[in-house]
Scaffold this motif. Structure first.
Motif: not given
Length: 135
Positions: A41-69
């Motif tokens: 899975m990917f999660h993009q939590s920061g960065g404001c422009c091109d070149g920001s790094s999305p984080m890639c994790f094993p599926a389910g290792e990063f817990i998502t919730g109502d604060s994520d889309v």
């Protein structure tokens, strides 16, 4: 794979266009990582422009919730377990990037220590383009 981007399946209610894509190079690296780590899975939590790094994790290792889309789902199976690769973004970050289309690409360099591509000598990054329709 042809030299074209892979658009994600649409996940946002009321929309009929993809908001995120993968370059062929990203798909190739993701398939290699999937074979090593299982579904991802990917999660993009920061960065404001091109070149920001999305984080890639094993599926389910990063817990998502109502604060994520959930911005999109990718099918990169190609003989792998047919499970979608999810692309998530923090809701706050989405407010800033809601007018852009995001493409996940790969470049040489060391990614974050928590992202699974880190030992590969490559890192994922975001390339963004303004969308030309109202959102």
């Amino acid at each position: 794979m042809p030299n074209q981007r892979l658009d994600a399946a649409v996940t946002l209610p009321g929309e009929n266009f993809s908001r995120v894509a993968l370059t062929p190079e990203a798909v190739e690296l993701l398939q290699k990582l999937w074979r090593q780590h299982g579904p991802l899975m990917f999660h993009q939590s920061g960065g404001c422009c091109d070149g920001s790094s999305p984080m890639c994790f094993p599926a389910g290792e990063f817990i998502t919730g109502d604060s994520d889309v959930l911005l999109g789902l990718f099918d990169i199976s190609d003989g792998l377990k047919p499970e979608p690769l999810e692309f998530w973004m923090s809701r706050e970050q989405f407010e800033y990037w809601s007018h852009t289309h995001l493409t996940v690409d790969v470049v040489a360099g060391r990614g974050s220590g928590f992202s699974v591509e880190s030992p590969e000598g490559k890192r994922f990054l975001i390339r963004s383009t303004l969308m030309d329709w109202p959102v």
